[in-house]
Motif scaffolding. Structure first.
Motif, mmCIF file in Angstrom:
data_model
loop_
_atom_site.group_PDB
_atom_site.id
_atom_site.type_symbol
_atom_site.label_atom_id
_atom_site.label_comp_id
_atom_site.label_asym_id
_atom_site.label_seq_id
_atom_site.Cartn_x
_atom_site.Cartn_y
_atom_site.Cartn_z
ATOM 1 N N VAL A 151 70.889 44.899 61.977
ATOM 2 C CA VAL A 151 70.005 43.952 62.541
ATOM 3 C C VAL A 151 67.999 44.817 62.431
ATOM 4 O O VAL A 151 68.236 46.135 62.563
ATOM 5 N N ALA A 152 67.304 44.041 62.201
ATOM 6 C CA ALA A 152 65.982 44.008 61.485
ATOM 7 C C ALA A 152 64.592 44.272 63.360
ATOM 8 O O ALA A 152 64.700 43.541 63.756
ATOM 9 N N LYS A 153 64.518 44.954 64.116
ATOM 10 C CA LYS A 153 63.772 45.034 65.157
ATOM 11 C C LYS A 153 63.105 45.747 64.896
ATOM 12 O O LYS A 153 62.921 47.243 64.688
ATOM 13 N N VAL A 154 61.659 45.847 65.746
ATOM 14 C CA VAL A 154 60.645 46.841 66.226
ATOM 15 C C VAL A 154 60.503 46.808 67.474
ATOM 16 O O VAL A 154 60.108 45.864 68.561
ATOM 17 N N ASN A 155 59.121 47.263 67.708
ATOM 18 C CA ASN A 155 59.004 47.665 69.261
ATOM 19 C C ASN A 155 57.361 47.093 69.282
ATOM 20 O O ASN A 155 56.236 47.728 68.977
ATOM 21 N N ASP A 156 57.519 46.027 70.185
ATOM 22 C CA ASP A 156 55.966 45.662 69.866
ATOM 23 C C ASP A 156 54.893 45.546 72.079
ATOM 24 O O ASP A 156 55.651 45.143 72.228
ATOM 25 N N GLY A 157 54.403 46.832 71.897
ATOM 26 C CA GLY A 157 53.735 46.775 73.135
ATOM 27 C C GLY A 157 54.900 47.131 74.003
ATOM 28 O O GLY A 157 54.716 46.204 74.951
ATOM 29 N N GLY A 158 55.941 47.647 74.109
ATOM 30 C CA GLY A 158 56.916 47.683 74.719
ATOM 31 C C GLY A 158 58.272 46.394 75.110
ATOM 32 O O GLY A 158 58.996 46.582 75.596
ATOM 33 N N LYS A 159 57.891 45.897 73.919
ATOM 34 C CA LYS A 159 59.444 45.035 74.059
ATOM 35 C C LYS A 159 59.776 45.037 72.163
ATOM 36 O O LYS A 159 58.979 45.210 71.914
ATOM 37 N N ARG A 160 60.836 44.858 72.564
ATOM 38 C CA ARG A 160 61.491 45.101 71.027
ATOM 39 C C ARG A 160 61.289 43.478 70.260
ATOM 40 O O ARG A 160 62.438 42.092 71.314
ATOM 41 N N VAL A 161 61.456 43.354 69.436
ATOM 42 C CA VAL A 161 61.072 42.008 68.873
ATOM 43 C C VAL A 161 62.259 41.675 67.395
ATOM 44 O O VAL A 161 62.253 43.289 67.200
ATOM 45 N N HIS A 162 63.206 40.998 67.181
ATOM 46 C CA HIS A 162 64.177 41.315 66.574
ATOM 47 C C HIS A 162 63.739 40.015 65.585
ATOM 48 O O HIS A 162 63.244 39.127 64.864
ATOM 49 N N LEU A 163 63.719 41.190 64.300
ATOM 50 C CA LEU A 163 63.172 40.217 63.151
ATOM 51 C C LEU A 163 64.114 39.692 62.216
ATOM 52 O O LEU A 163 64.169 38.907 61.387
#
Length: 151
Positions: free
Chosen positions: A24-36
């Protein structure tokens, strides 16, 4: 694609989901997890991250020029070269070196803090006059060399 020694996949923002048996590729963006996305291999997930706006922004940070080092910082860079060491770069902070943070409110002339993760815990290693001196300490520590002249 950046290699990350801290996770089991070896890639930044890539994890293995045991329930789906996918990477799974995920990032944090402004405190929210974004699933890629979910992928069959870690390399596919890392590529997806690298091609995303987040991965491109991360890569662009690494291309930003650093301010010229002070005389003490330049001396630390030369010393690293003499010892055959590489100062580990990082795009995750303003200093440009792994584990090194600038602490302007710290009293005294040593305003660069060095911390590392050991066994899941953050370990403070000291304050240094320049980011390069802290990075040299880190490089020596990673290579198992003497660090006594930098503390």
């Amino acid at each position: 694609m950046r290699f990350d020694k801290r996770n089991t996949t070896g890639y930044k923002n890539v994890t293995f989901d045991h329930s789906t048996k996918k990477f799974v590729a995920k990032v944090n963006d402004g405190g929210k997890r974004v699933h890629l996305g979910c992928f069959d291999t870690a390399e596919e997930a890392a590529t997806a991250y690298a091609r995303s706006e987040y991965g491109r922004a991360d890569a662009a940070k690494q291309l930003q020029p650093r301010a010229a080092p002070t005389a003490a910082g330049a001396a630390a860079i030369l010393q690293a070269a003499r010892e055959g060491l590489t100062l580990t770069a990082s795009s995750n902070n303003s200093t440009g070196y792994k584990g090194v943070a600038f602490c302007p409110k710290h009293s005294g002339s040593k305003k660069y803090e060095l911390s590392v993760w050991v066994g899941g815990k953050k370990v403070f290693l000291g304050y240094f006059a320049t980011a390069e001196q802290a990075a040299l300490f880190y490089a020596r520590r990673e290579a198992g060399r003497d660090t006594s002249d930098l503390t």
